[in-house]
Design a protein around this motif. Structure first.
Motif, PDB file in Angstrom:
ATOM      1  N   THR A 106      75.926 -23.633  32.833  1.00 56.00           N
ATOM      2  CA  THR A 106      74.536 -23.327  32.482  1.00 56.00           C
ATOM      3  C   THR A 106      74.411 -21.954  31.817  1.00 56.00           C
ATOM      4  O   THR A 106      73.345 -21.619  31.295  1.00 56.00           O
ATOM      5  N   LYS A 107      75.486 -21.171  31.846  1.00 58.04           N
ATOM      6  CA  LYS A 107      75.472 -19.845  31.214  1.00 58.04           C
ATOM      7  C   LYS A 107      76.193 -19.895  29.878  1.00 58.04           C
ATOM      8  O   LYS A 107      77.310 -20.405  29.781  1.00 58.04           O
ATOM      9  N   THR A 108      75.546 -19.385  28.824  1.00 60.08           N
ATOM     10  CA  THR A 108      76.188 -19.303  27.507  1.00 60.08           C
ATOM     11  C   THR A 108      76.675 -17.875  27.267  1.00 60.08           C
ATOM     12  O   THR A 108      76.051 -16.911  27.712  1.00 60.08           O
ATOM     13  N   ILE A 109      77.804 -17.768  26.581  1.00 57.26           N
ATOM     14  CA  ILE A 109      78.394 -16.468  26.282  1.00 57.26           C
ATOM     15  C   ILE A 109      78.820 -16.440  24.812  1.00 57.26           C
ATOM     16  O   ILE A 109      78.892 -17.484  24.152  1.00 57.26           O
ATOM     17  N   GLU A 110      79.096 -15.241  24.316  1.00 54.37           N
ATOM     18  CA  GLU A 110      79.663 -15.081  22.979  1.00 54.37           C
ATOM     19  C   GLU A 110      81.145 -14.783  23.129  1.00 54.37           C
ATOM     20  O   GLU A 110      81.537 -13.838  23.818  1.00 54.37           O
ATOM     21  N   ILE A 111      81.979 -15.599  22.512  1.00 54.24           N
ATOM     22  CA  ILE A 111      83.426 -15.412  22.606  1.00 54.24           C
ATOM     23  C   ILE A 111      84.072 -15.931  21.327  1.00 54.24           C
ATOM     24  O   ILE A 111      83.608 -16.909  20.744  1.00 54.24           O
ATOM     25  N   ILE A 112      85.087 -15.247  20.877  1.00 52.80           N
ATOM     26  CA  ILE A 112      85.781 -15.499  19.595  1.00 52.80           C
ATOM     27  C   ILE A 112      84.776 -15.724  18.461  1.00 52.80           C
ATOM     28  O   ILE A 112      84.995 -16.548  17.572  1.00 52.80           O
ATOM     29  N   GLY A 113      83.660 -14.974  18.497  1.00 55.42           N
ATOM     30  CA  GLY A 113      82.669 -15.028  17.435  1.00 55.42           C
ATOM     31  C   GLY A 113      81.759 -16.227  17.459  1.00 55.42           C
ATOM     32  O   GLY A 113      80.995 -16.445  16.523  1.00 55.42           O
ATOM     33  N   LEU A 114      81.831 -17.032  18.540  1.00 55.22           N
ATOM     34  CA  LEU A 114      81.029 -18.238  18.631  1.00 55.22           C
ATOM     35  C   LEU A 114      80.254 -18.268  19.945  1.00 55.22           C
ATOM     36  O   LEU A 114      80.617 -17.596  20.913  1.00 55.22           O
ATOM     37  N   THR A 115      79.186 -19.047  19.970  1.00 54.77           N
ATOM     38  CA  THR A 115      78.442 -19.273  21.205  1.00 54.77           C
ATOM     39  C   THR A 115      79.156 -20.359  22.000  1.00 54.77           C
ATOM     40  O   THR A 115      79.452 -21.432  21.477  1.00 54.77           O
ATOM     41  N   ALA A 116      79.439 -20.066  23.247  1.00 58.18           N
ATOM     42  CA  ALA A 116      80.166 -21.020  24.092  1.00 58.18           C
ATOM     43  C   ALA A 116      79.528 -21.054  25.472  1.00 58.18           C
ATOM     44  O   ALA A 116      78.783 -20.155  25.856  1.00 58.18           O
ATOM     45  N   THR A 117      79.827 -22.098  26.207  1.00 58.92           N
ATOM     46  CA  THR A 117      79.373 -22.193  27.595  1.00 58.92           C
ATOM     47  C   THR A 117      80.474 -21.692  28.521  1.00 58.92           C
ATOM     48  O   THR A 117      81.664 -21.817  28.217  1.00 58.92           O
ATOM     49  N   LEU A 118      80.063 -21.136  29.636  1.00 53.19           N
ATOM     50  CA  LEU A 118      81.018 -20.698  30.644  1.00 53.19           C
ATOM     51  C   LEU A 118      81.546 -21.929  31.388  1.00 53.19           C
ATOM     52  O   LEU A 118      80.944 -22.993  31.338  1.00 53.19           O
ATOM     53  N   GLY A 119      82.649 -21.771  32.068  1.00 55.86           N
ATOM     54  CA  GLY A 119      83.180 -22.859  32.893  1.00 55.86           C
ATOM     55  C   GLY A 119      84.283 -23.665  32.234  1.00 55.86           C
ATOM     56  O   GLY A 119      84.837 -24.569  32.873  1.00 55.86           O
ATOM     57  N   ASN A 120      84.608 -23.351  30.976  1.00 55.98           N
ATOM     58  CA  ASN A 120      85.605 -24.166  30.278  1.00 55.98           C
ATOM     59  C   ASN A 120      86.992 -24.075  30.898  1.00 55.98           C
ATOM     60  O   ASN A 120      87.676 -25.089  31.067  1.00 55.98           O
ATOM     61  N   SER A 121      87.426 -22.856  31.224  1.00 53.04           N
ATOM     62  CA  SER A 121      88.779 -22.712  31.769  1.00 53.04           C
ATOM     63  C   SER A 121      88.872 -23.301  33.173  1.00 53.04           C
ATOM     64  O   SER A 121      89.888 -23.908  33.539  1.00 53.04           O
ATOM     65  N   LEU A 122      87.809 -23.144  33.956  1.00 57.45           N
ATOM     66  CA  LEU A 122      87.799 -23.711  35.301  1.00 57.45           C
ATOM     67  C   LEU A 122      87.832 -25.234  35.238  1.00 57.45           C
ATOM     68  O   LEU A 122      88.580 -25.894  35.968  1.00 57.45           O
ATOM     69  N   TYR A 123      87.033 -25.803  34.340  1.00 53.46           N
ATOM     70  CA  TYR A 123      87.004 -27.256  34.192  1.00 53.46           C
ATOM     71  C   TYR A 123      88.335 -27.773  33.649  1.00 53.46           C
ATOM     72  O   TYR A 123      88.854 -28.796  34.104  1.00 53.46           O
ATOM     73  N   ALA A 124      88.893 -27.033  32.679  1.00 52.43           N
ATOM     74  CA  ALA A 124      90.168 -27.463  32.101  1.00 52.43           C
ATOM     75  C   ALA A 124      91.287 -27.457  33.135  1.00 52.43           C
ATOM     76  O   ALA A 124      92.245 -28.237  33.033  1.00 52.43           O
ATOM     77  N   SER A 125      91.172 -26.593  34.140  1.00 53.43           N
ATOM     78  CA  SER A 125      92.212 -26.545  35.169  1.00 53.43           C
ATOM     79  C   SER A 125      92.283 -27.845  35.974  1.00 53.43           C
ATOM     80  O   SER A 125      93.322 -28.160  36.566  1.00 53.43           O
ATOM     81  N   THR A 126      91.187 -28.613  36.005  1.00 49.23           N
ATOM     82  CA  THR A 126      91.224 -29.892  36.721  1.00 49.23           C
ATOM     83  C   THR A 126      92.159 -30.872  36.023  1.00 49.23           C
ATOM     84  O   THR A 126      92.747 -31.737  36.678  1.00 49.23           O
ATOM     85  N   PHE A 127      92.288 -30.752  34.700  1.00 52.40           N
ATOM     86  CA  PHE A 127      93.210 -31.617  33.970  1.00 52.40           C
ATOM     87  C   PHE A 127      94.654 -31.271  34.308  1.00 52.40           C
ATOM     88  O   PHE A 127      95.507 -32.157  34.409  1.00 52.40           O
ATOM     89  N   LEU A 128      94.926 -29.973  34.482  1.00 52.79           N
ATOM     90  CA  LEU A 128      96.270 -29.577  34.911  1.00 52.79           C
ATOM     91  C   LEU A 128      96.553 -30.129  36.302  1.00 52.79           C
ATOM     92  O   LEU A 128      97.651 -30.633  36.566  1.00 52.79           O
ATOM     93  N   ALA A 129      95.564 -30.063  37.192  1.00 55.91           N
ATOM     94  CA  ALA A 129      95.742 -30.570  38.554  1.00 55.91           C
ATOM     95  C   ALA A 129      96.061 -32.063  38.554  1.00 55.91           C
ATOM     96  O   ALA A 129      96.978 -32.517  39.257  1.00 55.91           O
ATOM     97  N   THR A 130      95.326 -32.843  37.762  1.00 57.83           N
ATOM     98  CA  THR A 130      95.587 -34.290  37.728  1.00 57.83           C
ATOM     99  C   THR A 130      96.916 -34.593  37.040  1.00 57.83           C
ATOM    100  O   THR A 130      97.596 -35.556  37.403  1.00 57.83           O
ATOM    101  N   ASP A 131      97.305 -33.755  36.068  1.00 59.56           N
ATOM    102  CA  ASP A 131      98.610 -33.949  35.424  1.00 59.56           C
ATOM    103  C   ASP A 131      99.749 -33.671  36.403  1.00 59.56           C
ATOM    104  O   ASP A 131     100.771 -34.366  36.403  1.00 59.56           O
ATOM    105  N   ILE A 132      99.580 -32.642  37.244  1.00 56.95           N
ATOM    106  CA  ILE A 132     100.593 -32.351  38.261  1.00 56.95           C
ATOM    107  C   ILE A 132     100.682 -33.506  39.256  1.00 56.95           C
ATOM    108  O   ILE A 132     101.777 -33.937  39.640  1.00 56.95           O
TER     109      ILE A 132
END
Length: 238
Positions: free
Chosen positions: A46-72
């Motif tokens: 629900t929080k937006t941030i500015e990163i690498i010059g673009l508007t992005a939502t927070l939570g991407n790295s945390l959410y992406a870690s679930t894919f690593l967990a299921t891959d393991i």
């Protein structure tokens, strides 16, 4: 550049915490990580941030870690356990949405200071959660099937990076498209929505590449509960 460096540190911290959970609690720790991260990522988004010059939502790295967990889980315990983790994450998110919607209906006391903040965050959650749940189910199941399919072609331990990155990058493209379309299309102007879509996928791409070494560490780790289950004489022989 603060957000970029902080985001990199945050992603690494996520993976380290995931490995700690796995080492201490075995595959149960990975199940718990998927459930916890799915809930927290949907609050952070629900929080937006500015990163690498673009508007992005927070939570991407945390959410992406679930894919690593299921891959393991898929790599070390099989597809059924990976799919079980997917459904556990989905159920946790659904329960969070239901419970918080009930909670917000209570009339606050005069001394309350949190009600407005809860409504600000969790008032957005139903639309975000519906988008997330649909995207989550589609992309995570796709990730599990693609990972399994790639493993048939690239089965060696040294080729884990192909299985991990190949399945995650394809599945997260679908995840990002489904999620941003349902959650944010029409909420933000098209150019902002497009920035969020592109930046979200780029960030997930970066996180996917970053998580590969941690996947190899997880493959080499033996959780404490599995060590305890190993007979003492077997340990001496090994």
């Amino acid at each position: 550049m603060f957000n970029e460096f902080w985001g990199l540190g945050f992603a690494v911290a996520n993976f380290i915490l995931l490995l700690i959970m796995y080492k201490c609690f075995g595959k149960t720790g990975l199940f718990a990580w998927v459930a916890l991260s799915t809930i927290l990522a949907n609050i952070q988004v629900t929080k937006t941030i500015e990163i690498i010059g673009l508007t992005a939502t927070l939570g991407n790295s945390l959410y992406a870690s679930t894919f690593l967990a299921t891959d393991i889980l898929n790599e070390k315990y099989g597809r059924k356990d990976a799919q079980k983790a997917v459904w556990l994450g989905f159920s946790s998110l659904l329960i969070m949405v239901i419970v918080m919607q009930f909670g917000m209906k209570f009339i606050p006391a005069e001394s309350d200071f949190a009600n407005d903040s809860l409504h600000t965050i969790f008032g957005l959650i139903p639309q975000v959660a519906v988008a997330s749940m649909l995207a989550y189910l589609a992309s995570q199941h796709l990730d599990v099937y693609i990972f399994t399919a790639i493993r048939k072609v690239f089965p060696k331990d040294s080729q884990f990076w192909i299985r991990n990155n190949g399945s995650t990058l394809i599945s997260q493209l679908f995840d990002t498209l489904i999620f941003t379309s349902i959650a944010f299309y029409g909420v933000y102007p098209f150019d902002v929505w497009l920035q969020i879509f592109i930046s979200t996928y780029v960030l997930k791409f970066i996180v996917s590449v970053l998580d590969t070494p941690f996947g190899y560490i997880a493959k080499a780790l033996k959780p404490l509960d599995e060590e305890a289950a190993t007979p003492a004489d077997e340990k001496q022989v090994s």
